[in-house]
Scaffold this motif. Structure first.
Motif, PDB file in Angstrom:
ATOM      1  N   GLN B  19      -9.284   5.434  -0.386  1.00 25.91           N
ATOM      2  CA  GLN B  19      -8.116   5.221   0.329  1.00 25.91           C
ATOM      3  C   GLN B  19      -7.788   3.852   0.219  1.00 25.91           C
ATOM      4  O   GLN B  19      -6.365   3.647  -0.359  1.00 25.91           O
ATOM      5  CB  GLN B  19      -7.787   5.545   1.979  1.00 25.91           C
ATOM      6  CG  GLN B  19      -7.534   6.855   2.126  1.00 25.91           C
ATOM      7  CD  GLN B  19      -7.132   6.996   3.634  1.00 25.91           C
ATOM      8  OE1 GLN B  19      -6.946   6.217   4.279  1.00 25.91           O
ATOM      9  NE2 GLN B  19      -7.261   8.529   4.115  1.00 25.91           N
ATOM     10  N   ALA B  22      -7.248   3.041  -3.789  1.00 25.84           N
ATOM     11  CA  ALA B  22      -6.320   3.854  -4.320  1.00 25.84           C
ATOM     12  C   ALA B  22      -4.720   3.125  -3.695  1.00 25.84           C
ATOM     13  O   ALA B  22      -3.963   2.975  -4.465  1.00 25.84           O
ATOM     14  CB  ALA B  22      -6.089   5.517  -3.690  1.00 25.84           C
ATOM     15  N   ALA B  23      -4.728   2.864  -2.338  1.00 28.93           N
ATOM     16  CA  ALA B  23      -3.670   2.055  -1.994  1.00 28.93           C
ATOM     17  C   ALA B  23      -3.357   0.600  -2.789  1.00 28.93           C
ATOM     18  O   ALA B  23      -2.428   0.379  -3.223  1.00 28.93           O
ATOM     19  CB  ALA B  23      -3.715   1.689  -0.595  1.00 28.93           C
ATOM     20  N   LEU B  24      -4.518  -0.190  -3.119  1.00 30.43           N
ATOM     21  CA  LEU B  24      -4.366  -1.475  -3.744  1.00 30.43           C
ATOM     22  C   LEU B  24      -4.187  -1.121  -5.173  1.00 30.43           C
ATOM     23  O   LEU B  24      -3.469  -1.865  -5.774  1.00 30.43           O
ATOM     24  CB  LEU B  24      -5.746  -2.070  -3.828  1.00 30.43           C
ATOM     25  CG  LEU B  24      -6.173  -2.651  -2.172  1.00 30.43           C
ATOM     26  CD1 LEU B  24      -7.467  -3.288  -2.207  1.00 30.43           C
ATOM     27  CD2 LEU B  24      -4.858  -3.872  -2.023  1.00 30.43           C
ATOM     28  N   ALA B  25      -4.374  -0.055  -5.678  1.00 33.53           N
ATOM     29  CA  ALA B  25      -4.333   0.342  -7.017  1.00 33.53           C
ATOM     30  C   ALA B  25      -2.601   0.619  -7.207  1.00 33.53           C
ATOM     31  O   ALA B  25      -1.940   0.505  -8.349  1.00 33.53           O
ATOM     32  CB  ALA B  25      -4.852   1.616  -7.649  1.00 33.53           C
ATOM     33  N   ALA B  26      -1.976   1.207  -6.045  1.00 36.66           N
ATOM     34  CA  ALA B  26      -0.640   1.130  -6.313  1.00 36.66           C
ATOM     35  C   ALA B  26       0.182   0.058  -6.008  1.00 36.66           C
ATOM     36  O   ALA B  26       1.412   0.256  -5.969  1.00 36.66           O
ATOM     37  CB  ALA B  26      -0.249   2.405  -5.325  1.00 36.66           C
ATOM     38  N   ALA B  27      -0.547  -1.159  -5.874  1.00 37.14           N
ATOM     39  CA  ALA B  27       0.451  -2.400  -5.504  1.00 37.14           C
ATOM     40  C   ALA B  27      -0.261  -3.450  -6.533  1.00 37.14           C
ATOM     41  O   ALA B  27      -1.194  -3.421  -6.853  1.00 37.14           O
ATOM     42  CB  ALA B  27       0.085  -2.725  -3.993  1.00 37.14           C
ATOM     43  N   ASP B  28       0.612  -4.266  -6.582  1.00 36.10           N
ATOM     44  CA  ASP B  28       0.189  -5.591  -7.420  1.00 36.10           C
ATOM     45  C   ASP B  28      -0.664  -6.612  -6.265  1.00 36.10           C
ATOM     46  O   ASP B  28      -1.633  -7.010  -6.872  1.00 36.10           O
ATOM     47  CB  ASP B  28       1.545  -6.560  -7.654  1.00 36.10           C
ATOM     48  CG  ASP B  28       2.068  -6.044  -9.016  1.00 36.10           C
ATOM     49  OD1 ASP B  28       1.790  -5.124  -9.381  1.00 36.10           O
ATOM     50  OD2 ASP B  28       3.152  -6.762  -9.266  1.00 36.10           O
ATOM     51  N   TRP B  29      -0.164  -6.259  -4.980  1.00 33.90           N
ATOM     52  CA  TRP B  29      -1.198  -7.047  -3.965  1.00 33.90           C
ATOM     53  C   TRP B  29      -0.560  -6.359  -2.638  1.00 33.90           C
ATOM     54  O   TRP B  29       0.449  -5.986  -2.592  1.00 33.90           O
ATOM     55  CB  TRP B  29      -1.054  -8.390  -3.897  1.00 33.90           C
ATOM     56  CG  TRP B  29       0.445  -9.126  -3.778  1.00 33.90           C
ATOM     57  CD1 TRP B  29       1.221  -9.785  -4.827  1.00 33.90           C
ATOM     58  CD2 TRP B  29       1.262  -9.361  -2.587  1.00 33.90           C
ATOM     59  NE1 TRP B  29       2.266  -9.949  -4.242  1.00 33.90           N
ATOM     60  CE2 TRP B  29       2.501  -9.792  -2.962  1.00 33.90           C
ATOM     61  CE3 TRP B  29       0.893  -8.946  -1.401  1.00 33.90           C
ATOM     62  CZ2 TRP B  29       3.617  -9.951  -2.134  1.00 33.90           C
ATOM     63  CZ3 TRP B  29       2.083  -9.209  -0.364  1.00 33.90           C
ATOM     64  CH2 TRP B  29       3.151  -9.864  -0.708  1.00 33.90           C
ATOM     65  N   ALA B  30      -1.363  -6.558  -1.622  1.00 39.29           N
ATOM     66  CA  ALA B  30      -0.988  -5.842  -0.439  1.00 39.29           C
ATOM     67  C   ALA B  30      -1.580  -7.076   0.885  1.00 39.29           C
ATOM     68  O   ALA B  30      -2.687  -7.447   0.356  1.00 39.29           O
ATOM     69  CB  ALA B  30      -1.534  -4.579  -0.072  1.00 39.29           C
TER      70      ALA B  30
END
Lengths: 150, 98
Positions: B19, B22-30
């Motif tokens: 999870q 996958a979350a980080l893959a959808a973002a440039d950064w978080a």
């Protein structure tokens, strides 16, 4: 590594949950929509004053400031300061659809102003600007979410 | 993801880690706080997961100063993206064969 089909399905679901947690953040900051709605009404009010140079200056200032702000937020990747959504997830249509919304609201506002001016309203610009401003505030965020497919 | 070679990756297979990746893959950064809240993790659990992923070279973290507050931002490295793509492709391939 031995994985059963059920485990594989659960893993893919977990990955989708993670992706969705970020994809749900696609959007423009709330201050953009509220600010745009407020400026829209302000421009309508200024237009009703009937001072051509003031209307021209206000329109030019609004256009310049808006295009600066728009270029920074309209891709839908920075709704909050906590995450920047990737370009792929935000989608390419977001900025284009926001542009179409703004153009449509100019047409709707102008048409509405002409209608109520013909009906003898005293402040057609102000009254007519409320409709597109309301559509922008209420519909803008929904449009962006739809554009991103979330 | 069509050209990705399917490859199971044990490191990112656990649900929580998958999870997170996958979350980080959808973002440039978080930001740390965003990931913690959205994924429903405790501070220590998220720190542990990020450390494991950082050690493997899948995640990079930066400490940034924002309005006087120090914040931790995480991003997926290209190795992390490749690992996720390969793992997802392997999972899909497994299901396609059933």
């Amino acid at each position: 590594m031995s994985i059963s089909p059920d485990e594989a399905r659960a893993a893919l679901a977990a990955a989708e949950t993670g992706r969705r947690a970020v994809a749900d953040e696609v959007g423009l900051p709330a201050w953009y929509w509220w600010g745009l709605g407020a400026c829209w009404i302000a421009l309508g009010t200024i237009g009703d004053l009937g001072t051509w140079w003031l209307t021209s200056v206000a329109t030019l200032v609004f256009g310049a400031v808006h295009s600066w702000v728009f270029g920074r937020v309209a891709d839908g990747r920075r709704r909050t300061s906590l995450v920047t959504v990737s370009r792929e997830v935000a989608g390419r249509r977001t900025m284009l659809n926001v542009w179409f919304l703004l153009l449509a609201m100019i047409v709707v506002g102008a048409g509405f102003a002409l209608l109520i001016a013909a009906d003898g309203a005293r402040h057609p610009g102000t009254i007519a600007s409320v409709l597109p401003a309301a559509i922008i505030v209420a519909g803008g965020p929904r449009l962006v979410r739809w554009s991103a497919g979330s | 993801m069509t050209d990705v070679a399917p490859r199971f990756d044990e490191l990112i297979h656990p649900a929580t880690r998958l999870q997170l990746v996958a979350a980080l893959a959808a973002a440039d950064w978080a930001e740390f706080a965003f990931l913690r809240d959205r994924l429903g993790l405790s501070d220590s659990a998220l720190s542990k997961q990020l450390s494991a992923l950082e050690e493997a070279g899948y995640v990079a973290t930066d400490r940034v100063l924002d309005a006087g507050r120090r914040r931790v931002r995480a991003r997926l490295t290209s190795a992390g993206r490749e690992a996720l793509a390969g793992h997802l492709a392997a999972l899909q391939e497994l299901l396609a064969g059933t």
